[in-house]
Design a protein around this motif. Structure first.
Motif, PDB file in Angstrom:
ATOM      1  N   PRO A  25       5.912   0.324 -12.133  1.00 37.88           N
ATOM      2  CA  PRO A  25       5.736   0.476 -10.678  1.00 37.88           C
ATOM      3  C   PRO A  25       6.227  -0.746  -9.908  1.00 37.88           C
ATOM      4  N   TYR A  26       6.609  -0.513  -8.661  1.00 38.23           N
ATOM      5  CA  TYR A  26       7.088  -1.595  -7.783  1.00 38.23           C
ATOM      6  C   TYR A  26       5.979  -2.543  -7.355  1.00 38.23           C
ATOM      7  N   TRP A  27       4.823  -2.010  -7.001  1.00 39.86           N
ATOM      8  CA  TRP A  27       3.814  -2.743  -6.246  1.00 39.86           C
ATOM      9  C   TRP A  27       3.183  -3.941  -6.958  1.00 39.86           C
ATOM     10  N   PRO A  28       2.974  -3.961  -8.273  1.00 41.93           N
ATOM     11  CA  PRO A  28       2.238  -5.105  -8.831  1.00 41.93           C
ATOM     12  C   PRO A  28       2.910  -6.463  -8.586  1.00 41.93           C
ATOM     13  N   MET A  29       4.195  -6.565  -8.821  1.00 40.62           N
ATOM     14  CA  MET A  29       4.847  -7.859  -8.630  1.00 40.62           C
ATOM     15  C   MET A  29       4.998  -8.200  -7.160  1.00 40.62           C
ATOM     16  N   LYS A  30       5.090  -7.190  -6.307  1.00 42.29           N
ATOM     17  CA  LYS A  30       5.112  -7.477  -4.872  1.00 42.29           C
ATOM     18  C   LYS A  30       3.756  -8.002  -4.426  1.00 42.29           C
ATOM     19  N   ALA A  31       2.685  -7.469  -4.997  1.00 44.08           N
ATOM     20  CA  ALA A  31       1.344  -7.977  -4.681  1.00 44.08           C
ATOM     21  C   ALA A  31       1.172  -9.400  -5.205  1.00 44.08           C
ATOM     22  N   VAL A  32       1.695  -9.679  -6.396  1.00 40.78           N
ATOM     23  CA  VAL A  32       1.635 -11.046  -6.942  1.00 40.78           C
ATOM     24  C   VAL A  32       2.418 -11.995  -6.045  1.00 40.78           C
ATOM     25  N   PHE A  33       3.590 -11.558  -5.601  1.00 39.94           N
ATOM     26  CA  PHE A  33       4.410 -12.377  -4.704  1.00 39.94           C
ATOM     27  C   PHE A  33       3.644 -12.674  -3.413  1.00 39.94           C
ATOM     28  N   ALA A  34       3.051 -11.639  -2.822  1.00 37.64           N
ATOM     29  CA  ALA A  34       2.307 -11.834  -1.572  1.00 37.64           C
ATOM     30  C   ALA A  34       1.111 -12.754  -1.784  1.00 37.64           C
ATOM     31  N   ALA A  35       0.414 -12.623  -2.914  1.00 38.81           N
ATOM     32  CA  ALA A  35      -0.728 -13.491  -3.196  1.00 38.81           C
ATOM     33  C   ALA A  35      -0.288 -14.941  -3.376  1.00 38.81           C
ATOM     34  N   GLY A  36       0.824 -15.164  -4.075  1.00 40.95           N
ATOM     35  CA  GLY A  36       1.348 -16.515  -4.253  1.00 40.95           C
ATOM     36  C   GLY A  36       1.766 -17.134  -2.932  1.00 40.95           C
ATOM     37  N   ILE A  37       2.391 -16.335  -2.075  1.00 41.91           N
ATOM     38  CA  ILE A  37       2.801 -16.823  -0.759  1.00 41.91           C
ATOM     39  C   ILE A  37       1.578 -17.118   0.102  1.00 41.91           C
ATOM     40  N   LEU A  38       0.552 -16.268   0.034  1.00 39.15           N
ATOM     41  CA  LEU A  38      -0.677 -16.520   0.790  1.00 39.15           C
ATOM     42  C   LEU A  38      -1.311 -17.840   0.368  1.00 39.15           C
ATOM     43  N   LEU A  39      -1.378 -18.084  -0.924  1.00 45.02           N
ATOM     44  CA  LEU A  39      -1.940 -19.334  -1.429  1.00 45.02           C
ATOM     45  C   LEU A  39      -1.119 -20.532  -0.945  1.00 45.02           C
ATOM     46  N   PRO A  65       0.805  -1.232   0.000  1.00 49.51           N
ATOM     47  CA  PRO A  65       0.000   0.000   0.000  1.00 49.51           C
ATOM     48  C   PRO A  65       0.837   1.281   0.000  1.00 49.51           C
ATOM     49  N   ALA A  66       1.928   1.290   0.763  1.00 49.80           N
ATOM     50  CA  ALA A  66       2.771   2.484   0.806  1.00 49.80           C
ATOM     51  C   ALA A  66       3.430   2.736  -0.547  1.00 49.80           C
ATOM     52  N   GLU A  67       3.904   1.677  -1.185  1.00 46.41           N
ATOM     53  CA  GLU A  67       4.537   1.849  -2.497  1.00 46.41           C
ATOM     54  C   GLU A  67       3.523   2.271  -3.552  1.00 46.41           C
ATOM     55  N   PHE A  68       2.295   1.779  -3.423  1.00 40.85           N
ATOM     56  CA  PHE A  68       1.238   2.201  -4.337  1.00 40.85           C
ATOM     57  C   PHE A  68       0.926   3.687  -4.133  1.00 40.85           C
ATOM     58  N   ALA A  69       0.781   4.094  -2.864  1.00 40.84           N
ATOM     59  CA  ALA A  69       0.433   5.486  -2.550  1.00 40.84           C
ATOM     60  C   ALA A  69       1.552   6.450  -2.956  1.00 40.84           C
ATOM     61  N   GLN A  70       2.794   6.017  -2.786  1.00 39.56           N
ATOM     62  CA  GLN A  70       3.922   6.877  -3.122  1.00 39.56           C
ATOM     63  C   GLN A  70       4.230   6.886  -4.614  1.00 39.56           C
ATOM     64  N   GLY A  71       3.688   5.931  -5.333  1.00 40.88           N
ATOM     65  CA  GLY A  71       3.939   5.870  -6.774  1.00 40.88           C
ATOM     66  C   GLY A  71       5.365   5.478  -7.119  1.00 40.88           C
ATOM     67  N   LEU A  72       5.971   4.625  -6.307  1.00 41.65           N
ATOM     68  CA  LEU A  72       7.347   4.208  -6.561  1.00 41.65           C
ATOM     69  C   LEU A  72       7.427   3.364  -7.828  1.00 41.65           C
ATOM     70  N   TYR A  73       8.488   3.570  -8.591  1.00 49.80           N
ATOM     71  CA  TYR A  73       8.660   2.834  -9.840  1.00 49.80           C
ATOM     72  C   TYR A  73      10.137   2.610 -10.106  1.00 49.80           C
ATOM     73  N   TYR A  74      10.419   1.623 -10.961  1.00 53.04           N
ATOM     74  CA  TYR A  74      11.784   1.335 -11.371  1.00 53.04           C
ATOM     75  C   TYR A  74      12.226   2.383 -12.386  1.00 53.04           C
ATOM     76  N   ASP A  75      13.486   2.801 -12.288  1.00 53.22           N
ATOM     77  CA  ASP A  75      14.010   3.730 -13.290  1.00 53.22           C
ATOM     78  C   ASP A  75      14.085   3.022 -14.624  1.00 53.22           C
ATOM     79  N   GLY A  76      13.670   3.689 -15.655  1.00 51.46           N
ATOM     80  CA  GLY A  76      13.695   3.121 -16.997  1.00 51.46           C
ATOM     81  C   GLY A  76      12.779   3.908 -17.905  1.00 51.46           C
ATOM     82  N   GLN A  77      12.643   3.435 -19.113  1.00 53.49           N
ATOM     83  CA  GLN A  77      11.815   4.139 -20.087  1.00 53.49           C
ATOM     84  C   GLN A  77      10.328   3.992 -19.798  1.00 53.49           C
ATOM     85  N   LEU A  78       9.920   2.880 -19.212  1.00 53.79           N
ATOM     86  CA  LEU A  78       8.495   2.608 -19.008  1.00 53.79           C
ATOM     87  C   LEU A  78       7.980   2.983 -17.624  1.00 53.79           C
ATOM     88  N   ASP A  79       8.845   3.334 -16.688  1.00 51.62           N
ATOM     89  CA  ASP A  79       8.447   3.647 -15.318  1.00 51.62           C
ATOM     90  C   ASP A  79       7.528   2.572 -14.735  1.00 51.62           C
TER      91      ASP A  79
END
Length: 193
Positions: free
Chosen positions: A150-164, A134-148
């Motif tokens: 965001p950090y949060w989607p793959m972290k959310a996927v990781f957390a969902a996979g771990i929860l399962l 949630p904090a990374e989503f709210a702050q809009g953090l992203y990887y440096d690069g041409q496409l910017d």
């Protein structure tokens, strides 16, 4: 793997004999197969991304933007989403040379301890990571690069996979407790392996 030991074909062993958990097990199996399919699609996407980037470099002298970053991020669903499916199939790599001579109840106790440790380790890892989303989503953090990206989607996927995975480990503990109580309902094929 024979037809008897495939997770989608085999009865859930001990869980099939516990009415309260049999429905949960079937529902989890559907979600696990869907997560496995998403992991397979991520492999396909990674292959297409790398292939497109190589062709782009060779033909147009221009690669797909942030191709290395995107391929690295796609590793997350490839690795994490199938974990619960593999746990259900009892497909994790393990060394049993020291435990094969033990009686089934002792092996069930060891598997129960392993599942409990897995819940503690992976549950803590998933929890701490999920708290950051949630904090990374709210702050809009992203990887440096041409496409910017965001950090949060793959972290959310990781957390969902771990929860399962943690939920499947909890169901595995219930099955091992069922065996420890003397109501072994594991399929004959998996007992002989």
């Amino acid at each position: 793997m024979s037809a008897e030991t495939k997770p989608q074909d085999a009865p859930a062993g001990a869980l099939a004999q516990i009415p309260a958990l049999a429905g949960i097990d079937r529902a989890m199996a559907l979600v696990e197969r869907a997560a496995m399919a998403v992991g397979a699609l991520a492999i396909l996407a990674m292959g297409l991304l790398v292939t497109g980037s190589v062709i782009g470099r060779a033909v147009f002298n221009h690669a797909i933007p942030d191709d290395i970053l995107l391929a690295g991020l796609l590793v997350v669903p490839v690795v994490v989403l199938p974990l619960a499916y593999i746990q259900r199939a009892d497909g994790h790599i393990c060394v049993t040379v020291t435990t094969d001579w033990l009686p089934e109840r002792a092996r069930a106790l060891l598997r129960l301890i392993g599942c409990a440790l897995g819940i503690a380790f992976f549950g803590a890892m998933g929890w701490f990571l999920f708290q950051k989303v949630p904090a990374e989503f709210a702050q809009g953090l992203y990887y440096d690069g041409q496409l910017d990206v965001p950090y949060w989607p793959m972290k959310a996927v990781f957390a969902a996979g771990i929860l399962l995975f943690v939920l499947r480990l909890a169901l595995s503990i219930a099955a091992e407790l069922f065996i420890l109580l003397g109501r072994d309902a594991r399929p004959a094929a998996s007992q002989s392996e």
